[in-house]
Design an enzyme around this catalytic site. Sequence first.
Site, PDB file in Angstrom:
ATOM      1  N   ASP A  60      21.390  32.292 -53.478  1.00  0.00           N
ATOM      2  CA  ASP A  60      22.160  31.099 -53.876  1.00  0.00           C
ATOM      3  C   ASP A  60      22.038  30.877 -55.385  1.00  0.00           C
ATOM      4  O   ASP A  60      23.052  30.703 -56.104  1.00  0.00           O
ATOM      5  CB  ASP A  60      21.602  29.899 -53.095  1.00  0.00           C
ATOM      6  CG  ASP A  60      22.487  28.666 -53.150  1.00  0.00           C
ATOM      7  OD1 ASP A  60      23.618  28.751 -53.635  1.00  0.00           O
ATOM      8  OD2 ASP A  60      22.018  27.604 -52.684  1.00  0.00           O
ATOM      9  N   GLY A  78      15.290  35.219 -46.119  1.00  0.00           N
ATOM     10  CA  GLY A  78      14.408  34.990 -47.266  1.00  0.00           C
ATOM     11  C   GLY A  78      13.643  33.691 -47.070  1.00  0.00           C
ATOM     12  O   GLY A  78      12.784  33.575 -46.193  1.00  0.00           O
ATOM     13  N   ILE A  79      14.020  32.706 -47.870  1.00  0.00           N
ATOM     14  CA  ILE A  79      13.325  31.413 -47.855  1.00  0.00           C
ATOM     15  C   ILE A  79      13.372  30.771 -46.472  1.00  0.00           C
ATOM     16  O   ILE A  79      12.418  30.091 -46.060  1.00  0.00           O
ATOM     17  CB  ILE A  79      13.976  30.495 -48.929  1.00  0.00           C
ATOM     18  CG1 ILE A  79      13.668  31.048 -50.327  1.00  0.00           C
ATOM     19  CG2 ILE A  79      13.491  29.053 -48.797  1.00  0.00           C
ATOM     20  CD1 ILE A  79      14.568  30.536 -51.435  1.00  0.00           C
TER      21      ILE A  79
HETATM   22  N1  AR6 Z   1      21.606  40.130 -53.937  1.00  0.00           N
HETATM   23  C1  AR6 Z   1      21.400  40.467 -52.648  1.00  0.00           C
HETATM   24  N2  AR6 Z   1      20.439  39.919 -51.888  1.00  0.00           N
HETATM   25  C2  AR6 Z   1      19.645  38.985 -52.465  1.00  0.00           C
HETATM   26  C3  AR6 Z   1      19.801  38.568 -53.794  1.00  0.00           C
HETATM   27  C4  AR6 Z   1      20.832  39.175 -54.550  1.00  0.00           C
HETATM   28  N3  AR6 Z   1      21.064  38.855 -55.829  1.00  0.00           N
HETATM   29  N4  AR6 Z   1      18.851  37.615 -54.045  1.00  0.00           N
HETATM   30  C5  AR6 Z   1      18.138  37.460 -52.918  1.00  0.00           C
HETATM   31  N5  AR6 Z   1      18.605  38.298 -51.958  1.00  0.00           N
HETATM   32  P1  AR6 Z   1      17.497  33.751 -49.482  1.00  0.00           P
HETATM   33  P2  AR6 Z   1      17.914  32.200 -47.013  1.00  0.00           P
HETATM   34  C6  AR6 Z   1      18.166  38.447 -50.567  1.00  0.00           C
HETATM   35  O1  AR6 Z   1      16.129  33.179 -49.615  1.00  0.00           O
HETATM   36  O2  AR6 Z   1      16.741  32.816 -46.361  1.00  0.00           O
HETATM   37  C7  AR6 Z   1      18.115  29.089 -51.222  1.00  0.00           C
HETATM   38  O3  AR6 Z   1      17.245  28.291 -51.981  1.00  0.00           O
HETATM   39  C8  AR6 Z   1      16.759  38.068 -50.205  1.00  0.00           C
HETATM   40  O4  AR6 Z   1      15.867  39.114 -50.546  1.00  0.00           O
HETATM   41  O5  AR6 Z   1      18.353  33.842 -50.687  1.00  0.00           O
HETATM   42  O6  AR6 Z   1      19.196  32.052 -46.230  1.00  0.00           O
HETATM   43  C9  AR6 Z   1      19.245  28.277 -50.606  1.00  0.00           C
HETATM   44  O7  AR6 Z   1      19.660  27.228 -51.451  1.00  0.00           O
HETATM   45  C10 AR6 Z   1      16.868  37.891 -48.699  1.00  0.00           C
HETATM   46  O8  AR6 Z   1      16.799  39.149 -48.027  1.00  0.00           O
HETATM   47  O9  AR6 Z   1      18.379  32.941 -48.370  1.00  0.00           O
HETATM   48  C11 AR6 Z   1      18.622  27.749 -49.347  1.00  0.00           C
HETATM   49  O10 AR6 Z   1      17.842  26.593 -49.598  1.00  0.00           O
HETATM   50  C12 AR6 Z   1      18.295  37.363 -48.515  1.00  0.00           C
HETATM   51  O11 AR6 Z   1      18.947  37.570 -49.765  1.00  0.00           O
HETATM   52  C13 AR6 Z   1      17.711  28.881 -48.912  1.00  0.00           C
HETATM   53  O12 AR6 Z   1      17.397  29.607 -50.107  1.00  0.00           O
HETATM   54  C14 AR6 Z   1      18.365  35.887 -48.170  1.00  0.00           C
HETATM   55  O13 AR6 Z   1      17.309  35.180 -48.833  1.00  0.00           O
HETATM   56  C15 AR6 Z   1      18.402  29.828 -47.985  1.00  0.00           C
HETATM   57  O14 AR6 Z   1      17.465  30.763 -47.511  1.00  0.00           O
END
Ligand code: AR6
Length: 182
Positions: A42, A132-133
């Site tokens: 995000d 992720g988060i």
């Molecule tokens: N390109 C591809 N994948 C990515 C990138 C990128 N640039 N950056 C991270 N990932 P997350 P969630 C991967 O935490 O679990 C935010 O604060 C990462 O390694 O981004 O749905 C939002 O505002 C992981 O595998 O999303 C929400 O509050 C995947 O993307 C919360 O995080 C998803 O990790 C959402 O959490």
Amino acid sequence: MRAFRNFIGGRVTVKVGDITREDVDAVVNAANSSLMGGGGVDGAIHRAGGPSVLAECRAVRSRRYPDGLPAGEAVLTTAGRMRARHVIHTVGPVYANLGTDAVQLAACYRNCLRLAAAEGLKTIAFPAISTGIYGYPQDEAAVVSSRTIQEHLVEDSRIQQVRLVFFADDDANVFLRHQVLG
Ligand code: AR6
């Protein structure tokens, strides 16, 4: 950006890299219900896209979702300065080890694909929503995401390519071990 593998006659590609660099009609954002940005993918999407993405998110909130975007729903905005044309924002479940987690995660993928098709978009890139988060186990998420994508593509020929973009080789490998694409 490396292509790991293709499925369904090339309509699904598994890649490793930064989703903000994808030249697709839409990149999917794993947002939170505020749509005001955050960490992880995000944060990367808002940084890469610039202020026009946030401005359209604010407009979506005030016009359609004053209480926030519910988990599983999807909305479209500009992609601002990114190579992609649009961002589709969706909110994954915060993993709680309940039956509803998989239902909501499937709804994210399904609603993003339906929205893209309805808007006439042909190519879409997904991050691994909720893994992720939000703490969704990657192996379980692989089953849900791959099954949902497969179901959609079989039923609807309008989307030509789905790219699944993982941030790290290990993440892509977990997906490849657990996916159920035909
Ligand atoms: N390109 C591809 N994948 C990515 C990138 C990128 N640039 N950056 C991270 N990932 P997350 P969630 C991967 O935490 O679990 C935010 O604060 C990462 O390694 O981004 O749905 C939002 O505002 C992981 O595998 O999303 C929400 O509050 C995947 O993307 C919360 O995080 C998803 O990790 C959402 O959490």
